[in-house]
Design a protein around this motif. Structure first.
Motif, PDB file in Angstrom:
ATOM      1  N   LEU A  90     -49.586 -23.647  56.013  1.00 42.34           N
ATOM      2  CA  LEU A  90     -50.097 -23.322  54.893  1.00 42.34           C
ATOM      3  C   LEU A  90     -49.156 -23.512  53.576  1.00 42.34           C
ATOM      4  O   LEU A  90     -49.720 -24.150  52.540  1.00 42.34           O
ATOM      5  N   VAL A  97     -51.477 -23.950  50.168  1.00 44.27           N
ATOM      6  CA  VAL A  97     -52.486 -22.970  50.194  1.00 44.27           C
ATOM      7  C   VAL A  97     -51.546 -21.485  49.909  1.00 44.27           C
ATOM      8  O   VAL A  97     -50.584 -21.189  50.474  1.00 44.27           O
ATOM      9  N   LEU A 115     -56.050 -15.741  49.719  1.00 48.40           N
ATOM     10  CA  LEU A 115     -56.053 -15.742  51.442  1.00 48.40           C
ATOM     11  C   LEU A 115     -55.123 -14.757  52.149  1.00 48.40           C
ATOM     12  O   LEU A 115     -53.845 -14.520  51.550  1.00 48.40           O
ATOM     13  N   ILE A 133     -59.972 -25.335  52.704  1.00 47.02           N
ATOM     14  CA  ILE A 133     -58.833 -24.370  53.017  1.00 47.02           C
ATOM     15  C   ILE A 133     -58.099 -24.513  51.809  1.00 47.02           C
ATOM     16  O   ILE A 133     -57.302 -23.451  51.269  1.00 47.02           O
ATOM     17  N   VAL A 134     -57.884 -25.697  51.155  1.00 48.50           N
ATOM     18  CA  VAL A 134     -57.152 -25.716  50.098  1.00 48.50           C
ATOM     19  C   VAL A 134     -57.829 -25.072  49.031  1.00 48.50           C
ATOM     20  O   VAL A 134     -56.985 -24.829  47.667  1.00 48.50           O
ATOM     21  N   LYS A 135     -59.153 -24.814  48.779  1.00 45.99           N
ATOM     22  CA  LYS A 135     -59.672 -24.162  47.832  1.00 45.99           C
ATOM     23  C   LYS A 135     -59.735 -22.659  47.965  1.00 45.99           C
ATOM     24  O   LYS A 135     -60.037 -21.913  47.024  1.00 45.99           O
ATOM     25  N   ALA A 136     -58.993 -22.243  48.965  1.00 46.78           N
ATOM     26  CA  ALA A 136     -59.073 -20.775  49.230  1.00 46.78           C
ATOM     27  C   ALA A 136     -58.274 -19.890  48.040  1.00 46.78           C
ATOM     28  O   ALA A 136     -57.296 -20.287  47.639  1.00 46.78           O
ATOM     29  N   GLN A 137     -58.968 -18.749  47.855  1.00 51.03           N
ATOM     30  CA  GLN A 137     -58.320 -17.971  46.925  1.00 51.03           C
ATOM     31  C   GLN A 137     -58.184 -16.487  47.659  1.00 51.03           C
ATOM     32  O   GLN A 137     -59.267 -16.100  47.963  1.00 51.03           O
TER      33      GLN A 137
END
Length: 368
Positions: free
Chosen positions: A180, A185, A161, A155-159
């Motif tokens: 979040l 994030v 979101l 989830i910390v890589k999400a772009q």
């Protein structure tokens, strides 16, 4: 001295009086002895839309509670959604009959009052709290969020979101934003969906890609469809918090999902702390500890309060209720109901000015 005939007449009249009194005492229809709900209809008011987790659980509650209420009233379920549950809350306090014939089955009501009491024209602390049920929320995300998410720590890589919500001032929306933000994030926040069902549909259609639901919705819809077909992965759930210690909510048993603080530790290598964490725990202490409330309007008869509390305690031990709950929800709701319930809930409805100020600023910023 009375004659024999007069004494006989007196004995006869006395005997008739005793018989009449016995008949009045033993007659089932004697008004003084009738249960408060005999011959009546009880409306269960759900403060969220049909098809959502509160509705699923509220209807299960309604199907089984009548047989445990002395007098066995007819039961009707009425949905009244809007403003994160506030519309239903307000209707119960302002308009609903005060004779015990309408009872609220509410989600998020305690948090709404604790954070913004001025929105309530009738002080929520004056309502009659029959029972409460601790709860939790499960967070999940679409797997096709760039660069592609395969496990919870991704989830910390999400772009890009985009998270959905029901109302900026609801506790669930606040917890989505808080968690979040604690994880660091970046996200876009879209709120105003009238129900979990609507937000879930928006997620399936790609309008949003992150959402959270309580276990009834997650177990009955999200897990068997969206998780199973690989469209989403579960991320974390809210732990229980009683102001002193963290616990695993009963509704989570059997799910292989980490509580938020453990996912945080796995990602960050440290325990969560700071202002955001304090606000998160404060929210859990109010909303998660009392996620569902069974509540009557202020001024309801004590006999109605007592009858419903007794019925709720019987419901906790009902095997038929437990069997259907496991089938529909994946867990069995357990309610706290007793003579101290009003005091416990009313005490919990107070938060510190610092926490309230932080929450109000968060709500204000979220609405921009």
């Amino acid at each position: 001295m009375p004659s024999i005939r007069a004494r006989a007449a007196g004995v006869a009249l006395s005997g008739l009086a005793v018989i009449a009194a016995l008949i009045a005492f033993l007659t089932p229809g004697a008004a003084a002895d009738d249960p408060v709900y005999k011959g009546k209809r009880l409306t269960v008011l759900v403060n969220f839309a049909a098809g959502g987790p509160t509705d699923i659980e509220g209807r299960l509650f309604a199907r089984h509670i009548a047989k445990h209420i002395d007098g066995q009233p007819a039961i009707l379920v009425q949905n009244m959604d809007g403003a994160g549950g506030l519309v239903g809350n307000s209707y119960l306090g302002e308009i609903a009959p005060k004779d015990g014939t309408m009872v609220g089955y509410f989600t998020g009501a305690a948090w709404l009052y604790a954070t913004e009491p001025n929105k309530h024209r009738v002080d929520f602390r004056t309502y009659e709290f029959v029972a409460y049920q601790p709860g939790t929320t499960v967070y999940y995300v679409r797997t096709d969020v760039a660069p592609g998410l395969k496990e919870a720590t991704d989830i910390v890589k999400a772009q890009g979101l985009v998270t959905g919500g029901l109302s900026a001032d609801s506790s669930k929306d606040l917890l989505i934003r808080l968690t979040l933000e604690m994880l660091g994030v970046p996200f876009k926040y879209v709120t105003g969906y009238r129900s979990n069902q609507n937000a879930r549909l928006a997620l399936q259609q790609g309008e949003i890609n992150f959402f959270a639901e309580s276990p009834p919705g997650y177990r009955s819809v999200v897990e068997p469809s969206l998780v199973k077909n690989g469209q989403v992965i579960p991320l974390y759930y809210d732990p229980g918090w009683n102001g002193e210690s963290i616990s695993v909510p009963k509704q989570i048993e059997g799910l292989t999902i980490l509580p938020f603080q453990e996912l945080y530790r796995k990602i960050k290598g440290a325990e969560p702390s700071g202002k955001l964490w304090d606000v998160y725990l404060s929210s859990l202490a109010i909303n998660a500890a009392m996620q569902r409330l069974v509540v009557l309007p202020p001024g309801s008869p004590q006999a109605a309060v007592d009858a419903l509390r007794a019925a709720v305690l019987r419901l906790n031990d009902d095997p038929a209720f437990a069997q259907e709950a496991m089938s529909a929800l994946g867990y069995v709701p357990s309610y706290e109901a007793g003579s101290q319930t009003n005091r416990q809930v009313r005490t919990a409805l107070t938060v510190s000015p610092e926490i309230r100020s932080f929450v109000l600023d968060s709500i204000k910023n979220a609405k921009k």
